[in-house]
Design an enzyme around this catalytic site. Structure first.
Site, short mmCIF file in Angstrom:
data_model
loop_
_atom_site.label_atom_id
_atom_site.label_comp_id
_atom_site.label_asym_id
_atom_site.label_seq_id
_atom_site.Cartn_x
_atom_site.Cartn_y
_atom_site.Cartn_z
N ARG A 75 0.81 -1.23 0.00
CA ARG A 75 0.00 0.00 0.00
C ARG A 75 0.84 1.28 0.00
O ARG A 75 0.31 2.36 -0.20
CB ARG A 75 -0.95 -0.02 1.21
N GLN A 132 13.36 -14.38 5.95
CA GLN A 132 12.15 -15.08 5.53
C GLN A 132 12.17 -15.04 4.00
O GLN A 132 11.94 -14.00 3.40
CB GLN A 132 10.91 -14.36 6.06
C1 UD1 Z 1 -1.40 -7.16 10.55
C2 UD1 Z 1 -2.37 -8.03 11.33
C3 UD1 Z 1 -3.63 -7.22 11.64
C4 UD1 Z 1 -3.24 -6.01 12.44
C5 UD1 Z 1 -2.17 -5.20 11.72
C6 UD1 Z 1 -1.63 -4.14 12.64
C7 UD1 Z 1 -1.93 -10.27 10.50
C8 UD1 Z 1 -2.42 -11.38 9.68
N1 UD1 Z 1 -2.70 -9.19 10.55
O1 UD1 Z 1 -2.05 -6.82 9.35
O2 UD1 Z 1 -4.54 -8.00 12.38
O3 UD1 Z 1 -4.37 -5.19 12.68
O4 UD1 Z 1 -1.06 -6.04 11.35
O5 UD1 Z 1 -0.62 -3.44 12.00
O6 UD1 Z 1 -0.88 -10.39 11.12
N2 UD1 Z 1 5.55 -9.22 7.48
C9 UD1 Z 1 6.60 -10.13 7.39
N3 UD1 Z 1 6.45 -11.23 6.61
C10 UD1 Z 1 5.32 -11.52 5.94
C11 UD1 Z 1 4.24 -10.59 6.05
C12 UD1 Z 1 4.39 -9.46 6.83
O7 UD1 Z 1 7.66 -9.92 7.99
O8 UD1 Z 1 5.27 -12.55 5.26
C13 UD1 Z 1 5.74 -8.02 8.32
C14 UD1 Z 1 5.56 -6.73 7.55
O9 UD1 Z 1 6.81 -6.27 7.07
C15 UD1 Z 1 4.97 -5.79 8.60
C16 UD1 Z 1 4.28 -6.70 9.56
O10 UD1 Z 1 4.74 -8.01 9.31
O11 UD1 Z 1 5.96 -5.06 9.29
C17 UD1 Z 1 2.76 -6.65 9.38
O12 UD1 Z 1 2.48 -7.00 8.06
P1 UD1 Z 1 1.33 -6.26 7.24
O13 UD1 Z 1 1.26 -6.85 5.91
O14 UD1 Z 1 1.49 -4.80 7.35
O15 UD1 Z 1 0.07 -6.74 8.08
P2 UD1 Z 1 -1.34 -6.04 8.11
O16 UD1 Z 1 -2.10 -6.43 6.90
O17 UD1 Z 1 -1.21 -4.62 8.44
CA CA Z 2 0.47 -3.19 8.71
#
Ligand code: UD1
Ligand code: CA
Length: 524
Positions: A75, A132
Site C-alpha cells: 500500500r 524469511q
Molecule cells: C497485521 C495483522 C492485523 C493487524 C495489523 C496491525 C496479521 C495477519 N494481521 O495486518 O490484524 O491489525 O497487522 O498493524 O498479522 N511481514 C513479514 N512477513 C510476511 C508478512 C508481513 O515480515 O510474510 C511483516 C511486515 O513487514 C509488517 C508486519 O509483518 O511489518 C505486518 O504486516 P502487514 O502486511 O502490514 O500486516 P497487516 O495487513 O497490516
Molecule cells: Ca500493517
C-alpha cells in the site's frame, strides 16, 4: 549520502552512541546498561492453576523479541520496502527496535525478506536479521524467527515493524501484564474511531479471535476494537500453535493472528488495551506515514525546547531524531536540521537554513544557508545565502558571507570569505580576507588541485586563483589578478598572470577582525 555512510551513521547512533546530548533520539532511545526493575525482578511467589507455567517461572524466564519487517508494504506504492521509509530521518524499522532495546531482550531478531540486505544495512548491532525467503504472512515470519531461537521456554514479544510510535513503556507493560496474568498469549488492542485496514478483535473468556478485514463479514467490520500487531507469547505455546496454522483465508497467508485462537483454546489468550492512543498510528500508506511523522516531529521539537532550545516557529521547523542542539540556541523559522548534525550552545540557526551532517560550534550563526557535511567553528558566521559543501571547515570566528560556495576547504581563524566567492580544495590561513568574487579554479576538467593561502593574505575583487597555487603569508593581490604561479610572502602582485611588483601594504588585521559587522544582531 552513500549507503555505507548511512549504515555507519545508524550504527553509531544506536550501537555505540557514547554522547548523551539534547537529541531526542540519543536521550530517550539509548540502549541502557541496567535492567529495568520491573523485568526480571524478584518474583512474587503466586502460582496460577491452569496455566502451563507458574507466574514465578514466567517472571524469571527470558524474553526474546522479534520485529516483523520482511513485507513489501504494497500500500506504500513504493520501490522501497515499507520499513525503510524514514520518519524524521530514521527508517521506520528502527523505531520498533529502539522501543524494544530498553526492555533488554535476550535476543532481538528482525525478520527481513523484501529488500533484505537494504533493511539489514540500517539495523543496529544489537539486532540480528533472520531471513524469511518467501513472504507467506506474519505467522510464517514468526516461524522463521522461532527457528533462530533454540531455548524452549520464555516469552516471545512480537512487534510489527510498521508501528513507529509504539513506546518502550507500552511494550514493557504488555510483557509485564502477560507475565502476571500467566496466560499463553497477550495481544495489544485499541478501540479506534476508524478501524479500516486493521484486524478486528473479539474476546471471550480467554479466547481471542482476530478477523482480518479481508475475511470479515459486514457485522464484523463494525467492530472498533483492533489488533495493533504487538503480542507477547509463551514460547512453547506459540511454537506449537504456529505449526497448526493454515493459509485457508482471503490473503492465502499464514496469519499470526490465528495463533491467538489456537492458544486460547488450549490455555488462555487475553487482550491488553493501549493507554496512549497516539501510539496506534500504524503505517500502511503514505498518508499514515505523514501523520506518524508529524507526531514524531512535534515530540522531537518539544524535547529540544524542554532542554533549553528556543524554537521560534515549531510549525516550520524540522529537526530529525538524530540531531543534538545545545542550550540557549535559537532556531528560526524554516529551518531543517538533519542527519548527524550537531549544534552547540548560544547559536542562532536560520531562518531558512538546511543543515545535513553538519557541526555548528558554540556561538555560531548560520542564516539562510545550506550545509552538507560541514563544520562551523565557535562564533563563526555563515550567510545569508551561502552553501557549505562537504569538507568545508570554518575555524573560530571565520566568516563565509553572502552568496559563497565553500567545498573541501579550511577557512582559518578569523578569516573572511565575505561575498560572491567559490572556494574549493583550499587551505586558508588565519586572518585572511578574500575580496568579493575571489574564485579558486580548482578543476581543470581532469584533475582537482589545491590552493593554499597564507596567514594574513588579502585578495582584491575578482581574483582568480588557478590551482595548484600558493599565496604566501601576508601577500596582497590587486583587483582582477589571475594567479597561476606562487606568490611569495609579503609581496603585492597584480595583473594577468599576476606577478609580484613590490612589498604588500601593511594590513591592520587585528583592527579589522574586531570590527563588528553591521548585521551582527545575535537573535532574529
Ligand atoms: C497485521 C495483522 C492485523 C493487524 C495489523 C496491525 C496479521 C495477519 N494481521 O495486518 O490484524 O491489525 O497487522 O498493524 O498479522 N511481514 C513479514 N512477513 C510476511 C508478512 C508481513 O515480515 O510474510 C511483516 C511486515 O513487514 C509488517 C508486519 O509483518 O511489518 C505486518 O504486516 P502487514 O502486511 O502490514 O500486516 P497487516 O495487513 O497490516
Ligand atoms: Ca500493517
Amino acid at each position: 549520502m552513500t549507503r555505507s555512510s548511512t549504515k555507519r551513521l545508524w550504527r553509531g547512533r544506536w550501537g555505540v552512541a557514547k554522547r548523551q546530548g539534547t537529541g531526542f533520539w540519543s536521550r530517550h532511545r539509548r540502549f541502557e546498561s541496567c535492567r529495568p526493575s520491573h523485568h526480571g525482578g524478584q518474583a512474587i511467589g503466586r502460582v496460577r492453576k491452569g496455566g502451563r507455567m507458574s507466574i514465578e517461572a514466567q517472571e524469571r524466564s527470558p524474553m526474546f523479541a522479534v520485529v516483523l519487517a520482511a513485507g513489501k508494504g504494497t500500500r506504500m506504492k513504493s520501490n522501497r520496502a515499507k520499513v525503510l521509509h524514514t520518519l524524521c530521518g530514521v527508517p521506520m524499522v528502527n523505531y520498533a527496535i529502539a522501543a524494544l532495546q530498553p526492555l533488554l531482550p535476550e535476543r532481538l531478531l528482525v525478520v527481513v525478506g523484501h529488500q533484505a540486505s537494504e533493511v539489514e544495512a540500517v539495523l543496529p548491532e544489537e539486532a540480528h536479521a533472520v531471513l524469511q525467503k518467501e513472504q507467506r504472512g506474519t505467522g510464517d515470519a514468526v516461524r522463521v524467527a522461532l527457528e533462530a531461537i533454540e531455548e524452549a521456554e520464555g516469552v516471545l514479544l512480537v512487534v510489527n515493524g510498521d508501528g513507529p510510535l509504539i513506546s518502550d513503556r507500552t511494550l514493557g507493560e504488555l510483557v509485564e501484564r502477560h507475565r502476571s496474568a500467566g496466560v499463553g498469549a497477550t495481544v495489544l488492542v485499541a478501540e479506534l474511531p476508524d478501524a479500516t485496514g486493521l484486524g478486528r478483535v473479539e474476546e471471550d473468556a480467554g479466547v481471542v479471535r482476530i478477523i482480518e478485514e479481508k475475511d470479515a463479514t459486514e457485522a464484523e467490520r463494525e467492530i472498533r476494537l483492533v489488533n495493533l500487531g504487538l503480542y507477547a507469547f509463551q514460547l512453547s505455546e506459540v511454537r506449537e500453535a504456529i505449526g497448526e496454522l493454515s493459509d485457508d483465508n482471503a490473503g492465502n497467508e499464514l496469519y499470526l493472528t490465528d495463533v491467538l485462537e489456537i492458544i486460547g483454546r488450549k490455555n488462555r489468550a487475553v487482550t491488553y488495551r493501549l493507554k496512549e492512543l497516539e501510539e496506534a498510528n500504524l503505517v500502511n500508506d503514505r498518508s499514515h506515514l505523514a501523520r506518524a511523522e508529524e507526531i514524531l516531529r512535534r515530540r522531537i521539537l518539544d524535547a529540544h525546547m524542554r532542554a533549553g532550545v528556543t524554537v521560534r516557529d515549531p510549525v516550520s521547523t524540522h529537526i530529525e531524531a538524530t540531531v543534538d542542539i545545545g542550550r540557549d540556541t535559537v532556531i528560526l523559522p524554516g529551518t531543517f536540521l538533519r542527519g548527524s548534525t550537531k549544534v552547540g550552545s548560544d547559536c542562532v540557526i536560520g531562518p531558512s537554513t538546511d543543515l545535513l551532517d553538519t557541526v555548528v560550534e558554540d556561538g555560531a550563526r548560520v542564516e539562510h544557508s545550506v550545509g552538507r557535511g560541514a563544520v562551523v567553528g565557535n562564533e563563526a558566521t555563515v550567510g545569508p545565502y551561502s552553501y557549505l559543501r562537504p569538507g568545508a571547515v570554518l575555524a573560530a570566528r571565520a566568516k563565509v558571507g553572502a552568496f559563497c560556495e565553500v567545498k573541501n576547504t579550511r577557512v582559518g581563524k578569523g578569516s573572511k570569505v565575505p561575498h560572491l566567492s567559490y572556494v574549493g580544495d583550499t587551505e586558508i590561513g588565519e586572518d585572511v580576507n578574500l575580496g568579493a568574487g575571489t574564485i579558486t579554479a580548482n578543476y581543470d576538467g581532469i584533475n582537482k588541485s589545491r590552493t593554499k593561502i597564507g596567514n594574513g593574505a588579502f585578495t582584491g575583487v575578482n581574483t582568480s586563483l588557478i590551482a595548484p597555487v600558493t599565496i604566501g603569508d601576508g601577500a596582497y593581490l590587486g583587483a582582477g589578478s589571475v594567479v597561476n604561479k606562487d606568490i611569495p610572502p609579503g609581496k603585492l602582485a597584480v595583473g594577468m598572470p599576476a606577478r609580484a611588483i613590490r612589498n604588500a601594504p601593511k594590513r591592520d588585521v587585528e583592527g579589522k577582525s574586531k570590527e563588528m559587522d553591521d548585521e551582527s544582531r545575535t537573535e532574529g
